[in-house]
Design an enzyme around this catalytic site. Structure first.
Site, PDB file in Angstrom:
ATOM      1  N   ARG A 177       0.873  -1.189   0.000  1.00 39.19           N
ATOM      2  CA  ARG A 177       0.000   0.000   0.000  1.00 39.19           C
ATOM      3  C   ARG A 177       0.900   1.225   0.000  1.00 39.19           C
ATOM      4  NH1 ARG A 177      -5.265   1.214   3.623  1.00 39.19           N
ATOM      5  NH2 ARG A 177      -6.033  -0.219   2.044  1.00 39.19           N
ATOM      6  N   HIS A 214      -7.406   0.973  -6.270  1.00 45.46           N
ATOM      7  CA  HIS A 214      -7.586   0.024  -5.160  1.00 45.46           C
ATOM      8  C   HIS A 214      -8.152  -1.277  -5.746  1.00 45.46           C
ATOM      9  CE1 HIS A 214      -7.742  -1.447  -1.226  1.00 45.46           C
ATOM     10  NE2 HIS A 214      -8.605  -0.623  -0.651  1.00 45.46           N
ATOM     11  N   GLN A 247      -9.869  -4.021  -3.533  1.00 50.26           N
ATOM     12  CA  GLN A 247     -11.224  -3.607  -3.161  1.00 50.26           C
ATOM     13  C   GLN A 247     -12.188  -3.911  -4.303  1.00 50.26           C
ATOM     14  OE1 GLN A 247     -12.158  -2.016  -0.069  1.00 50.26           O
ATOM     15  NE2 GLN A 247     -14.142  -2.623  -0.885  1.00 50.26           N
ATOM     16  N   ASP A 251     -17.711   6.609  -1.260  1.00 57.43           N
ATOM     17  CA  ASP A 251     -16.471   6.477  -0.485  1.00 57.43           C
ATOM     18  C   ASP A 251     -16.253   7.821   0.216  1.00 57.43           C
ATOM     19  OD1 ASP A 251     -13.986   5.710   0.526  1.00 57.43           O
ATOM     20  OD2 ASP A 251     -12.924   5.949  -1.379  1.00 57.43           O
ATOM     21  N   CYS A 262     -16.630   1.167   0.595  1.00 58.50           N
ATOM     22  CA  CYS A 262     -15.440   0.334   0.852  1.00 58.50           C
ATOM     23  C   CYS A 262     -15.012   0.365   2.309  1.00 58.50           C
ATOM     24  CB  CYS A 262     -14.294   0.787  -0.046  1.00 58.50           C
ATOM     25  SG  CYS A 262     -13.819   2.498   0.268  1.00 58.50           S
ATOM     26  N   ARG A 290     -13.198  -9.088   1.167  1.00 58.85           N
ATOM     27  CA  ARG A 290     -11.772  -8.793   0.948  1.00 58.85           C
ATOM     28  C   ARG A 290     -10.947 -10.051   1.213  1.00 58.85           C
ATOM     29  NH1 ARG A 290     -10.032  -3.539   1.281  1.00 58.85           N
ATOM     30  NH2 ARG A 290      -8.086  -4.485   0.594  1.00 58.85           N
TER      31      ARG A 290
HETATM   32  N1   CP Z   1     -11.286  -0.584   2.453  1.00 60.86           N
HETATM   33  C1   CP Z   1     -10.003  -0.602   2.881  1.00 60.86           C
HETATM   34  O1   CP Z   1      -9.061  -0.795   2.114  1.00 60.86           O
HETATM   35  O2   CP Z   1      -9.859  -0.430   4.218  1.00 60.86           O
HETATM   36  P1   CP Z   1      -8.477  -0.210   4.990  1.00 60.86           P
HETATM   37  O3   CP Z   1      -7.942   1.122   4.570  1.00 60.86           O
HETATM   38  O4   CP Z   1      -8.853  -0.268   6.442  1.00 60.86           O
HETATM   39  O5   CP Z   1      -7.532  -1.313   4.624  1.00 60.86           O
HETATM   40  N1  NVA Z   2     -10.352   6.508  -0.986  1.00 62.43           N
HETATM   41  C1  NVA Z   2      -9.936   6.023   0.316  1.00 62.43           C
HETATM   42  C2  NVA Z   2     -10.090   4.533   0.382  1.00 62.43           C
HETATM   43  C3  NVA Z   2      -9.759   3.911   1.705  1.00 62.43           C
HETATM   44  C4  NVA Z   2      -9.892   2.434   1.695  1.00 62.43           C
HETATM   45  C5  NVA Z   2      -8.500   6.431   0.591  1.00 62.43           C
HETATM   46  O1  NVA Z   2      -7.672   6.341  -0.312  1.00 62.43           O
HETATM   47  O2  NVA Z   2      -8.223   6.845   1.715  1.00 62.43           O
END
Ligand code: CP
Ligand code: NVA
Length: 304
Positions: free
Chosen positions: A103, A130, A133, A221, A261, A289
């Site tokens: 990430r 993502h 997701q 989101d 999400c 997930r």
């Molecule tokens: N939806 C998602 O990716 O959640 P986290 O940021 O908690 O991993």
């Molecule tokens: N759009 C959000 C998604 C979190 C899972 C972010 O990038 O923070």
């Protein structure tokens, strides 16, 4: 070079569907206590430049359930930014472990890692995408609506990483996707260009009221993604009419499923009553997930 999953379009539609079918199977078998050994003797490095709940836990548990081991790395416990470049880090780590889950802020970081790693790299979220997701989301849509092809998918809010990945994967599998965002917060041109030629259409709009009626899925989101905290006040004003409300769900109809999400900011992008309402698929998405990522890891580790 090993096969990586940096964007949802790195898989063909047939491969995505095969992974989703495997995820469905493993979800059903898990309830019967099935034990798998696909990752026995294998190690998976998970690297996080940003915080996470769902992604960290679902990958960790998923690797363990497949018989493998996890090594957790963060910006704080590595030497990145202190004399070590990401490409060198990826090259070294891929000499120890068999799979890399990362990430990061920049999508380019993932491309750099995949270029030097000799093992598969999985995108666990970047500012642009993502894709894990997206797999879990399409899995939930197939469970709730019964199909993905021809589904009317309406996203309301920021044209961000989640809108891009879930929108593109749904369109690749034949859904009719509408992303409704205020001017200046639409999907990037590059994402719209990638949507050309997919089986389903991806349409960018400003006003969700034009398309909400008859939607099979209403998705939103956060208005303030990780790294955008300094813009929070301005964003709250800009997005105030991009909230999934009870009235919007009623306008969509009784067939509509609401998705997010997570994490959600209640009463900002979504009303609390909608999150917990009878039409919410949010908790299924989150659970999926685990199943979708296990299937993805099995696919990539099979040397496909
Ligand atoms: N939806 C998602 O990716 O959640 P986290 O940021 O908690 O991993
Ligand atoms: N759009 C959000 C998604 C979190 C899972 C972010 O990038 O923070």
């Amino acid at each position: 070079m090993a096969r990586s999953y940096l964007t949802e379009l790195d898989l063909t539609p047939e491969e995505s569907l095969a992974i989703l079918a495997d995820a469905d199977r493993m979800k059903a078998q898990r309830k019967d206590g099935a034990h798998r050994t696909d990752l026995a003797g294998k190690h998976v490095a998970v690297y996080f430049e940003k915080p996470s709940v769902r992604t960290r836990i679902s990958f960790t548990v998923g690797v363990h359930e497949l018989g493998g081991q996890v090594v957790e790395l963060t910006a704080g416990n590595t030497k990145l930014g202190h004399g070590e470049e990401l490409e060198d880090f990826a090259r070294v780590v891929s000499g120890y472990v068999h799979l890399f889950v990362a990430r990061v802020f920049s999508q380019q970081s993932l491309r750099d890692m995949a270029a030097t790693a000799t093992i598969p790299v999985i995108n666990a979220l970047s500012d642009e995408r993502h894709p894990c997701q997206a797999l879990a989301d399409v899995m939930a849509i197939r469970e709730k609506v019964g199909r993905i092809e021809g589904v009317k998918f309406v996203y309301v809010g920021d044209g961000n990483n989640v809108a891009a990945s879930t929108g593109l994967l749904a369109a690749a599998l034949g859904a009719d996707v509408y992303v409704c965002s205020p001017d200046g917060y639409r999907l990037p041109d590059g994402i719209m260009a990638e949507a050309q030629g997919l089986k389903g259409r991806l349409t960018q709009l400003t006003d969700p009221r034009e398309v909400v009626k008859g939607a099979d899925v209403l998705y939103t989101d956060t208005w303030i993604s990780m790294g955008q905290e300094a813009e929070a006040e301005g964003r709250r004003k800009i997005f105030k009419d991009y909230r999934i409300t009870e009235a919007m769900v009623a306008e969509a109809g009784p067939q509509a499923w609401v998705m997010h999400c997570l994490p959600a900011v209640r009463e900002e992008e979504i009303e609390k009553s909608v999150m917990y309402g009878a039409q919410s698929a949010i908790w299924d998405q989150a659970e999926n997930r685990l199943h979708a990522q296990k299937a993805l890891m099995r696919f990539l580790m099979s040397g496909a």
